[in-house]
Scaffold this motif. Structure first.
Motif, PDB file in Angstrom:
ATOM      1  N   TYR A  18      13.162  41.301 -13.213  1.00 33.31           N
ATOM      2  CA  TYR A  18      14.305  40.862 -12.593  1.00 33.31           C
ATOM      3  C   TYR A  18      14.809  42.004 -11.499  1.00 33.31           C
ATOM      4  O   TYR A  18      15.121  41.829 -10.480  1.00 33.31           O
ATOM      5  N   TRP A  31       9.899  33.667  -6.628  1.00 30.37           N
ATOM      6  CA  TRP A  31      10.520  32.507  -6.861  1.00 30.37           C
ATOM      7  C   TRP A  31      10.226  31.442  -5.801  1.00 30.37           C
ATOM      8  O   TRP A  31      10.421  30.108  -6.098  1.00 30.37           O
ATOM      9  N   TYR A  43       7.758  31.906 -19.774  1.00 26.29           N
ATOM     10  CA  TYR A  43       7.867  31.317 -18.444  1.00 26.29           C
ATOM     11  C   TYR A  43       6.764  31.458 -17.400  1.00 26.29           C
ATOM     12  O   TYR A  43       6.539  32.534 -16.815  1.00 26.29           O
ATOM     13  N   HIS A  92      15.842  27.353  -1.747  1.00 30.29           N
ATOM     14  CA  HIS A  92      15.221  26.980  -2.907  1.00 30.29           C
ATOM     15  C   HIS A  92      16.557  26.567  -3.833  1.00 30.29           C
ATOM     16  O   HIS A  92      16.409  25.787  -4.701  1.00 30.29           O
ATOM     17  N   TYR A 111      25.261  30.946 -13.842  1.00 26.50           N
ATOM     18  CA  TYR A 111      23.983  31.031 -13.358  1.00 26.50           C
ATOM     19  C   TYR A 111      23.844  32.658 -12.613  1.00 26.50           C
ATOM     20  O   TYR A 111      24.866  32.908 -11.775  1.00 26.50           O
ATOM     21  N   TYR A 135      20.697  25.839 -15.232  1.00 29.09           N
ATOM     22  CA  TYR A 135      20.556  25.706 -13.581  1.00 29.09           C
ATOM     23  C   TYR A 135      21.479  24.908 -13.102  1.00 29.09           C
ATOM     24  O   TYR A 135      21.341  23.639 -13.092  1.00 29.09           O
ATOM     25  N   TRP A 159      18.247  22.574  -7.161  1.00 28.54           N
ATOM     26  CA  TRP A 159      16.916  23.186  -6.772  1.00 28.54           C
ATOM     27  C   TRP A 159      16.163  22.343  -5.920  1.00 28.54           C
ATOM     28  O   TRP A 159      15.962  21.199  -6.148  1.00 28.54           O
ATOM     29  N   ASP A 185       7.591  31.265 -10.832  1.00 29.16           N
ATOM     30  CA  ASP A 185       8.283  32.461 -10.875  1.00 29.16           C
ATOM     31  C   ASP A 185       7.665  33.746 -11.297  1.00 29.16           C
ATOM     32  O   ASP A 185       7.552  34.798 -10.794  1.00 29.16           O
ATOM     33  N   ARG A 210      11.653  34.076 -21.423  1.00 26.55           N
ATOM     34  CA  ARG A 210      11.952  34.544 -19.949  1.00 26.55           C
ATOM     35  C   ARG A 210      11.512  35.597 -19.375  1.00 26.55           C
ATOM     36  O   ARG A 210      10.928  36.325 -20.031  1.00 26.55           O
TER      37      ARG A 210
HETATM   38  C1  DGY Z   1      15.344  30.962 -12.090  1.00 25.88           C
HETATM   39  O1  DGY Z   1      16.612  31.562 -12.143  1.00 25.88           O
HETATM   40  O2  DGY Z   1      14.713  31.392 -13.139  1.00 25.88           O
HETATM   41  C2  DGY Z   1      14.961  30.329 -11.176  1.00 25.88           C
HETATM   42  O3  DGY Z   1      13.905  29.836 -11.615  1.00 25.88           O
HETATM   43  C3  DGY Z   1      14.841  30.912  -9.953  1.00 25.88           C
HETATM   44  O4  DGY Z   1      14.815  29.847  -9.041  1.00 25.88           O
END
Ligand code: DGY
Length: 433
Positions: free
Chosen positions: A207, A163, A354, A76, A86, A34, A38, A168, A201
């Motif tokens: 997604y 999100w 997650y 966010h 990312y 990340y 955030w 999420d 994940r």
């Molecule tokens: C992610 O990319 O997994 C983040 O949590 C989105 O904010």
């Protein structure tokens, strides 16, 4: 009481993680996974900075609010500097703000963390002076939640993307997301699964659905009311509803002290309205509060950690609090470590994936605060010692398996380090929060 040797070295490690994740005025949640700022990570990390570098803690709020939109929304993600590690990056969001940002928001914890910063300041007057412009900006953001995300003035604010909730991939969002028809295929673009085990994940199907909602936001140019009207996902997230209630309360206290009485009055009025609406989220049959799908009018079936955030907000009656605690304690009896993000008996629970089951240290701290608010210091202390054990055993990971304690997701995580510094790393009795 002095820290024991291991705890002291973990405290050093936690500070080193924050320094290593510092990008100059803002802290990335984790270096590779990340690589930007955030929204809700940032203030929760700032209170960790405040333990050893208060000035650096303040900067975290100042850089975060530099991403605020003219309509008051604080996004966010703020993409202060480029990084190719990312997805979805700034081009995928297609917003027009400078600095570049995402198009959605995240749980409003900043005011609560700001109050903590002011409360801990050596010079309160100076702290209030520095807080003043932040109070004004945060109030504009709260107004955005209460007006743009609740145009009917119902007292329940809407989230338009999973999100935004910060949780999420929670089981709560499965049913609302089932109503989103994917129009994109983004599996080949994902970077998260290069940094963490894909079993920890979200799925590719997830997604595709969440990035379809991003396309809807882009179609209306990220206009607040138009996106509210169009999004195929519109829920009142119990997490945001509760954290906003608490943040309104904390911001009103700061505003009064900073001689901003009109702001304080507006915040108090929003709080009264939101509190009254909480009855719509209570289900006596499950003995829990739930999120509400605003498109179908149905409460989500899952019981997750957000049901305990109502206590953090002080928004449960004494009887409701007793019932929620009983529901939660019974429902998590099989867990070795508290508190899982979903009750294990809920279909869709996954101890490693997650937000579908794992324990999150910073969430434990918020929940512990709620237990203390309702006189249950014993439960708060259990959360603290479990969090301490998890970090001692598995490191400063993003989240942890509630049965085995295995560390999961990202490594050297900023808000996990902060949760240690402000709370879990303290000796018993020194843990007042
Ligand atoms: C992610 O990319 O997994 C983040 O949590 C989105 O904010």
């Amino acid at each position: 009481m002095p820290l024991d040797h291991d705890a002291a070295s973990r405290t050093e490690e936690a500070r080193a993680i924050l320094r290593a994740n510092d990008r100059g005025g803002y802290t990335v949640p984790s270096a590779r996974m990340y690589p930007f700022q955030w929204n809700w990570d940032s203030p929760l990390t700032a209170i960790g900075w405040a333990c050893f570098d208060p000035d650096r803690a303040w900067q975290e709020f100042e850089t975060l609010t530099s991403g605020q939109w003219p309509d008051g929304m604080i996004p966010h993600i703020v993409f202060h500097a480029p990084s190719d590690g990312y997805y979805p990056g700034p081009d995928a969001w297609g917003t027009s703000h400078a600095p570049r940002t995402s198009g959605i928001s995240q749980p409003p914890v900043a005011a609560t963390c700001l109050r903590r910063l002011v409360d801990g300041a050596a010079d309160r007057e100076a702290a209030l002076r520095r807080a003043r412009p932040l109070i004004v900006k945060l109030t504009a953001w709260h107004r955005w939640w209460h007006e743009t995300r609740d145009p009917a003035g119902s007292g329940l604010v809407a989230c338009l993307h999973p999100w935004e909730t910060g949780r999420d991939n929670a089981v709560e969002w499965d049913a609302p997301l089932a109503g989103v028809t994917s129009r994109v295929e983004v599996s080949a673009l994902r970077k998260d699964i290069l940094h963490a085990d894909p079993a920890e994940r979200p799925t590719h199907d997830y997604y595709n659905r969440v990035m379809t909602i991003v396309e809807d936001g882009k179609t209306v140019g990220w206009n607040g009311p138009a996106f509210h009207a169009r999004s195929p996902f519109r829920v009142c997230d119990l997490g945001i509803q509760s954290l906003l209630l608490r943040a309104d309360e904390d911001l009103a206290v700061l505003a009064r002290e900073a001689a901003l009485p009109d702001i304080a009055a507006a915040l108090e009025a929003w709080r009264v309205r939101s509190l009254a609406a909480m009855t719509r989220l209570w289900n006596p049959a499950t003995g829990a509060f739930h999120s509400l799908d605003l498109l179908t009018g149905r409460l989500t079936e899952s019981v997750g950690i957000a049901t305990l955030l109502v206590l953090h907000a002080g928004a449960a009656s004494r009887d409701q609090a007793l019932t929620v605690i009983e529901t939660w304690t019974r429902g998590t009896a099989t867990c070795r470590f508290a508190a899982p993000s979903t009750l294990p008996a809920i279909p869709g629970f996954d101890a490693r994936r997650y937000w579908r089951g794992p324990v999150w240290p910073f969430m434990n701290r918020l929940v512990a605060d709620g237990f203390t608010r309702y006189g249950r210091d014993d439960l708060a202390e259990r959360l603290r010692t479990d969090t301490r054990t998890l970090i001692a055993q598995s490191g400063f990971r993003e989240y942890f398996d509630p049965f085995t304690g295995a560390g999961l997701g990202g490594k050297d995580f900023s808000w996990t380090a902060a949760a240690w510094l402000v709370w879990a790393g303290h000796d018993a009795g020194a843990a007042a929060d």
